[in-house]
Design a protein around this motif. Sequence first.
Motif, PDB file in Angstrom:
ATOM      1  N   ARG A  65     -14.113  44.284  75.819  1.00  0.00           N
ATOM      2  CA  ARG A  65     -12.961  44.835  76.544  1.00  0.00           C
ATOM      3  C   ARG A  65     -12.332  44.360  77.617  1.00  0.00           C
ATOM      4  O   ARG A  65     -13.267  43.892  78.526  1.00  0.00           O
ATOM      5  CB  ARG A  65     -13.342  46.526  76.686  1.00  0.00           C
ATOM      6  N   VAL A  67     -10.115  44.770  80.634  1.00  0.00           N
ATOM      7  CA  VAL A  67      -9.538  45.746  81.737  1.00  0.00           C
ATOM      8  C   VAL A  67      -8.873  44.958  82.852  1.00  0.00           C
ATOM      9  O   VAL A  67      -9.220  44.182  83.431  1.00  0.00           O
ATOM     10  CB  VAL A  67     -10.635  46.392  82.525  1.00  0.00           C
ATOM     11  N   THR A  88      -7.061  48.153  78.402  1.00  0.00           N
ATOM     12  CA  THR A  88      -7.072  49.029  79.600  1.00  0.00           C
ATOM     13  C   THR A  88      -6.207  48.583  80.809  1.00  0.00           C
ATOM     14  O   THR A  88      -6.802  47.597  81.071  1.00  0.00           O
ATOM     15  CB  THR A  88      -8.351  49.963  79.710  1.00  0.00           C
ATOM     16  N   TRP A 101     -14.785  54.143  86.072  1.00  0.00           N
ATOM     17  CA  TRP A 101     -15.836  53.231  85.329  1.00  0.00           C
ATOM     18  C   TRP A 101     -16.865  53.955  84.351  1.00  0.00           C
ATOM     19  O   TRP A 101     -17.284  53.655  83.479  1.00  0.00           O
ATOM     20  CB  TRP A 101     -16.488  52.289  86.435  1.00  0.00           C
ATOM     21  N   LEU A 104     -14.601  54.435  81.562  1.00  0.00           N
ATOM     22  CA  LEU A 104     -14.693  53.242  80.548  1.00  0.00           C
ATOM     23  C   LEU A 104     -16.086  52.935  79.874  1.00  0.00           C
ATOM     24  O   LEU A 104     -16.071  52.440  78.739  1.00  0.00           O
ATOM     25  CB  LEU A 104     -14.404  52.137  81.726  1.00  0.00           C
ATOM     26  N   THR A 109     -11.497  57.511  77.850  1.00  0.00           N
ATOM     27  CA  THR A 109     -10.349  57.085  78.880  1.00  0.00           C
ATOM     28  C   THR A 109      -9.204  56.671  78.147  1.00  0.00           C
ATOM     29  O   THR A 109      -8.957  56.396  77.024  1.00  0.00           O
ATOM     30  CB  THR A 109     -10.871  55.887  79.518  1.00  0.00           C
TER      31      THR A 109
END
Length: 420
Positions: A65, A67, A88, A101, A104, A109
Amino acid sequence: MAEAPILSNHGCRLNAYEVEAMRDLATTAGLSNAVIVNTCAVTAEAVRKGRQDIRRLRRENPEARIVVTGCAAQTDPDSFAAMPEVDTVIGNTEKMQAATWAGLATGNTEPVQVDDIMSVTETAGHLIDGFGTRSRAYVQVQNGCDHRCTFCIIPYGRGNSRSVPAGVVVEQITRLVDRGFNEIVLTGVDLTSWGADLPGAPRLGDLVARILKLTTVPRLRISSIDSIEVDDALMRCIADEERLMPHLHLSLQHGADLILKRMKRRHLRGDAIAFVEQARKLRPDMTFGADIIAGFPTETEAHFADSLRLVEDCDLTWLHVFPYSARTGTPAARMPAVDGRLIKQRAARLRAAGDAAVERHLTAQIGRPHNVLMETPRMGRTAQFAEVTFDSDQPEGAIVQSQITGRADRCLRAVPSSPS
């Protein structure tokens, strides 16, 4: 076993500090198999490099992922959210909150979490164990900026100025010194505005004096400051406190008064020269770095010559040269632009002047004693932040009494000397 998050940082020391705080927050939340990119918005080139880094990290981590956060994400979240590599986007406020966090880590989220940075009224003093080396730690004491220089996008990424209370700062520095750090660097976006939003409106000099009185930190260093806002208490510390390092990085930006006015700076050329002269009278071994922009809109060759002369008039040693880069939404972006080729040429000339200044400074140190803070077993820095190398291992993190024996490239060479 879950893989720890990968972090990639762009930009200033404050960003680097916040990356370590995010590392702690993400690890505590249990976030894994993620890549966190902390972007910078200071120039268009910085934004471009951030996007380039995101694409590279996606290729290298196809299942992770991604971010994206930082100033560029704060000022233009939609463009980053539109990148196919990005999962994200979180804002500069959200990135420092444990709840972000935790969300996440659980997958609970929204793809874009960026609130109005101008509504933020406090900055927390995040407790981290230091980073970069075992010898130096960075402590955030301030965030945001109340000024609106015509070229700068950063207030829109950081919000208005907020200060960390002095007691919190002292507590954190005490903790870091107890962990063995021999140098603390105070960081912020506009350090000399520290305290304006706190009860009694203390000044940065009051904070520095309090740190030096209430902690045993061997070396205290200040990052970039606005010289026109330096207070009397800070000048007294410069004069009297040997533990305050004799190196200041100044936000000068230009050497021509007309350009400084068009930048909406709060100082003129003479103010910068007067400050440097006063500081050197108080502390003769003081060295100065500076941020200088080349090619600001309407800059003529005569204006640029004023910036070149400022390097000599202030005897600047460490230059950070920025080719002017228009930032959409800033007043300067609507001013008549300088030809891009000229901007590059002028930036190169400024960098050459900076290189010559470094040469002069390093050459002048040969034969002199210096206390060197070791960052690695064979490399450390003087109080003026010059890099020093040794032929034999020294205790990492220690302050080593040394004799400068020569130099190579942009480094000094030294041998340890016996205590006097």
